[in-house]
Design a protein around this motif. Structure first.
Motif, short mmCIF file in Angstrom:
data_model
loop_
_atom_site.label_atom_id
_atom_site.label_comp_id
_atom_site.label_asym_id
_atom_site.label_seq_id
_atom_site.Cartn_x
_atom_site.Cartn_y
_atom_site.Cartn_z
N LEU A 48 0.31 -3.53 10.38
CA LEU A 48 1.37 -2.97 11.21
C LEU A 48 2.63 -3.83 11.13
N LEU A 49 2.46 -5.15 11.25
CA LEU A 49 3.61 -6.06 11.21
C LEU A 49 4.29 -6.08 9.85
N SER A 50 3.54 -5.77 8.79
CA SER A 50 4.08 -5.79 7.42
C SER A 50 4.63 -4.45 6.98
N GLY A 51 4.67 -3.48 7.89
CA GLY A 51 5.23 -2.18 7.54
C GLY A 51 4.31 -1.33 6.69
N LEU A 52 3.00 -1.56 6.77
CA LEU A 52 2.03 -0.78 5.99
C LEU A 52 1.44 0.34 6.85
N ASP A 53 0.66 1.20 6.22
CA ASP A 53 0.07 2.36 6.89
C ASP A 53 -1.28 1.96 7.48
N ILE A 54 -1.34 1.82 8.79
CA ILE A 54 -2.59 1.38 9.43
C ILE A 54 -3.63 2.50 9.47
N LYS A 55 -3.21 3.72 9.22
CA LYS A 55 -4.17 4.84 9.23
C LYS A 55 -4.93 4.96 7.92
N ASP A 56 -4.39 4.40 6.88
CA ASP A 56 -5.01 4.50 5.56
C ASP A 56 -5.82 3.25 5.28
N ARG A 57 -7.14 3.40 5.22
CA ARG A 57 -8.03 2.27 4.92
C ARG A 57 -8.81 2.53 3.62
N THR A 58 -8.34 3.49 2.83
CA THR A 58 -9.10 3.90 1.65
C THR A 58 -8.49 3.42 0.33
N LYS A 59 -7.30 2.82 0.39
CA LYS A 59 -6.66 2.36 -0.85
C LYS A 59 -5.99 1.01 -0.61
N PRO A 60 -5.80 0.24 -1.67
CA PRO A 60 -5.13 -1.06 -1.52
C PRO A 60 -3.69 -0.89 -1.04
N GLN A 61 -3.24 -1.83 -0.23
CA GLN A 61 -1.86 -1.85 0.25
C GLN A 61 -1.33 -3.28 0.19
N SER A 62 -0.02 -3.40 -0.04
CA SER A 62 0.61 -4.71 -0.10
C SER A 62 1.93 -4.68 0.65
N GLY A 63 2.21 -5.74 1.38
CA GLY A 63 3.45 -5.85 2.11
C GLY A 63 3.68 -7.30 2.52
N ALA A 64 4.68 -7.52 3.35
CA ALA A 64 4.98 -8.89 3.79
C ALA A 64 5.74 -8.84 5.11
N VAL A 65 5.62 -9.94 5.85
CA VAL A 65 6.33 -10.06 7.12
C VAL A 65 6.97 -11.45 7.17
N GLY A 92 -17.80 -1.06 3.63
CA GLY A 92 -17.02 -0.56 4.76
C GLY A 92 -16.01 -1.59 5.23
N GLY A 93 -14.90 -1.09 5.77
CA GLY A 93 -13.84 -2.00 6.21
C GLY A 93 -12.92 -2.38 5.07
N GLU A 94 -12.12 -3.39 5.32
CA GLU A 94 -11.13 -3.83 4.33
C GLU A 94 -11.17 -5.35 4.17
N ARG A 95 -10.90 -5.78 2.95
CA ARG A 95 -10.71 -7.20 2.68
C ARG A 95 -9.24 -7.52 2.86
N LEU A 96 -8.97 -8.60 3.58
CA LEU A 96 -7.59 -9.01 3.85
C LEU A 96 -7.29 -10.32 3.14
N ILE A 97 -6.21 -10.33 2.38
CA ILE A 97 -5.72 -11.56 1.76
C ILE A 97 -4.32 -11.82 2.31
N VAL A 98 -4.13 -12.99 2.90
CA VAL A 98 -2.84 -13.39 3.46
C VAL A 98 -2.34 -14.59 2.68
N ARG A 99 -1.16 -14.49 2.09
CA ARG A 99 -0.55 -15.60 1.35
C ARG A 99 0.66 -16.09 2.11
N ILE A 100 0.68 -17.38 2.39
CA ILE A 100 1.71 -17.97 3.23
C ILE A 100 2.64 -18.82 2.37
N GLN A 101 3.92 -18.49 2.38
CA GLN A 101 4.89 -19.19 1.54
C GLN A 101 6.04 -19.71 2.38
N ASP A 102 6.20 -21.04 2.40
CA ASP A 102 7.39 -21.65 2.99
C ASP A 102 8.58 -21.21 2.15
#
Length: 440
Positions: free
Chosen positions: A107-124, A145-155
């Motif tokens: 939600l914070l990254s501007g992605l579609d929270i209703k879609d859990r069936t395909k990969p999505q990428s964004g940033a905040v 079931g569910g989704e794998r989440l990868i969060v990359r943090i960049q200064d």
């Protein structure tokens, strides 16, 4: 918009006063794609996930983690944090809590929270204390079931795009400049996922003098590169047509999107006669990339002629400058690893005392690195130039092992040789090289 709850009061039972210690939480400051999150319309998600998300991301930033992996496993979600490329176990939580964090970051990254069936990428965009970050979010469905989440943090102030920032030596830059000066052929930045391939590609680009050559970017990478013009395609034009127009516009070096398929490889081989083409591709190392690119191009003879050089980097941790320990190496060790016999001192990370050691109770970990012994990373660079000997191997099938043997015979720079350079310069340790090169 800044999404609040910046501080959390924490009870201090040992304090007789009513003072409360405050934990500074990360502030999320809007999606990079400009999509405004509907916080009111998703009030239940915000209530369930915002504080959990802030706790997880704040903890990661405080530990200098560059990546978080959150994955559902049965009834729990398991978090793993990566600090300088090394995984450390994070929190375990109910699977619903993990889902709430995943959905909140989408939600914070501007992605579609209703879609859990395909990969999505964004940033905040985010900020913790005085440091600004870009938090990149990637989600993908998992079979269970569910989704794998990868969060990359960049200064945002710590960019790894120039040769200096990547730790490349002058010899590598000179080779890149020499190849680009021919104004033809192909230079590839290659490597496995998570090895900094895109950073290496920008490093190649930044090694070329933009005052001496006309450099055009045909890659929609969203980066503003000084003295590199973004060449806009005409509506309906193919990439080959766009490359042709860029060459007619006196383009000497063309920066392309990643090479991912046979059609792209064939196009690069065919269109690299009148301009130097730069791109990146996924491969185990330079030898593997040569073999794969040759196969994808479908023309070993032309590929051997047009492919000029490949660079690949492997990230290693840098010794903490505050707590690294000097030692006198054994002469037999120097001979075994290939360091000069006159080497008088090397450095390694300090070992914390064991529980039964006398120093254990008084031990305090290093304030800079947290007792890890390493702080930050740099790249080991492998570079293969397509010499006459290499051309012959490519023309005869591009066997990866023969390519590696030829590179060693011609004393081309390898990960191992560059690693020893860093050890001799007291920037990393032999133990770290052993960890990095250990077979998976």
């Amino acid at each position: 918009m800044i999404f609040g709850f910046g501080r959390k009061p924490v009870d201090n039972d040992d304090d007789d006063d009513d003072d409360e210690e405050e934990i500074e939480y990360v502030l999320f400051q809007g999606a990079t794609n400009g999509v405004e999150p509907d916080m009111k319309g998703n009030a239940k998600l915000v209530q369930a996930g915002l504080i959990r998300t802030k706790e997880l991301v704040t903890n990661a930033m405080s530990r200098r983690a560059e990546m978080i992996r959150l994955e559902p496993k049965g009834q729990v979600s398991v978090a793993t944090m990566y600090v300088d490329g090394v995984p450390f176990p994070g929190a375990k939580m109910p699977v619903q809590a993990g889902l709430a964090i995943t959905q909140m970051l989408k939600l914070l990254s501007g992605l579609d929270i209703k879609d859990r069936t395909k990969p999505q990428s964004g940033a905040v965009k985010a900020q913790l204390e005085d440091t600004k970050y870009e938090v990149r979010v990637d989600t993908a469905p998992v079979a269970t079931g569910g989704e794998r989440l990868i969060v990359r943090i960049q200064d945002v102030k710590q960019k790894f795009e120039t040769p200096d920032e990547l730790g490349w030596g002058e010899a590598i830059r000179e080779k890149i400049r020499a190849l680009a000066s021919q104004k033809k052929g192909i230079i590839l930045a290659v490597g496995p996922p998570m090895s900094g391939v895109s950073c290496a590609a920008f490093g190649v680009l930044r090694s070329i003098d933009a005052y001496l050559f006309n450099i055009y970017s045909l890659s929609k990478n969203g980066k503003d590169i000084a003295h590199v013009a973004e060449f806009q395609p005409e509506p309906g034009d193919s990439l080959t047509q766009t490359i042709g127009r860029a060459i007619r516009a006196e383009g000497d070096v063309l920066f392309l999107a990643p090479c991912r398929d046979a059609d792209f490889a064939k196009m690069m081989v065919e269109d690299s006669e009148d301009a130097c083409l730069l791109s990146e591709m996924t491969a185990k190392d330079c030898a593997d990339a040569i073999a794969r690119f040759t196969q994808m191009s479908g023309d070993p003879i032309l590929c051997a002629e047009r492919l000029h050089g490949l660079i690949s980097q492997k990230l290693v941790r840098l010794l903490c400058p505050k707590c690294k320990q000097a030692y006198r190496p054994n002469p037999k060790l120097l001979q075994k690893v290939g360091l000069p016999p006159e080497t008088k001192v090397l450095y390694r990370a300090p070992k914390p005392p064991e529980e039964d050691d006398e120093e254990f109770e008084d031990y305090e970990p290093c304030e800079k690195c947290g007792g890890v012994g390493y702080f930050g990373r740099t790249g080991l660079v492998e570079f293969i130039e397509i010499t006459p000997g290499m051309k012959e191997i490519i023309e005869n099938g591009a066997d990866p092992q023969k390519i590696r043997d030829q590179a060693k015979k011609e004393k081309m720079q390898s990960w191992a040789s560059d690693g020893l350079r860093l050890v001799a310069a007291h920037k990393t340790s032999l133990e770290e090289l052993q960890r990095v090169f250990k077979p998976v």
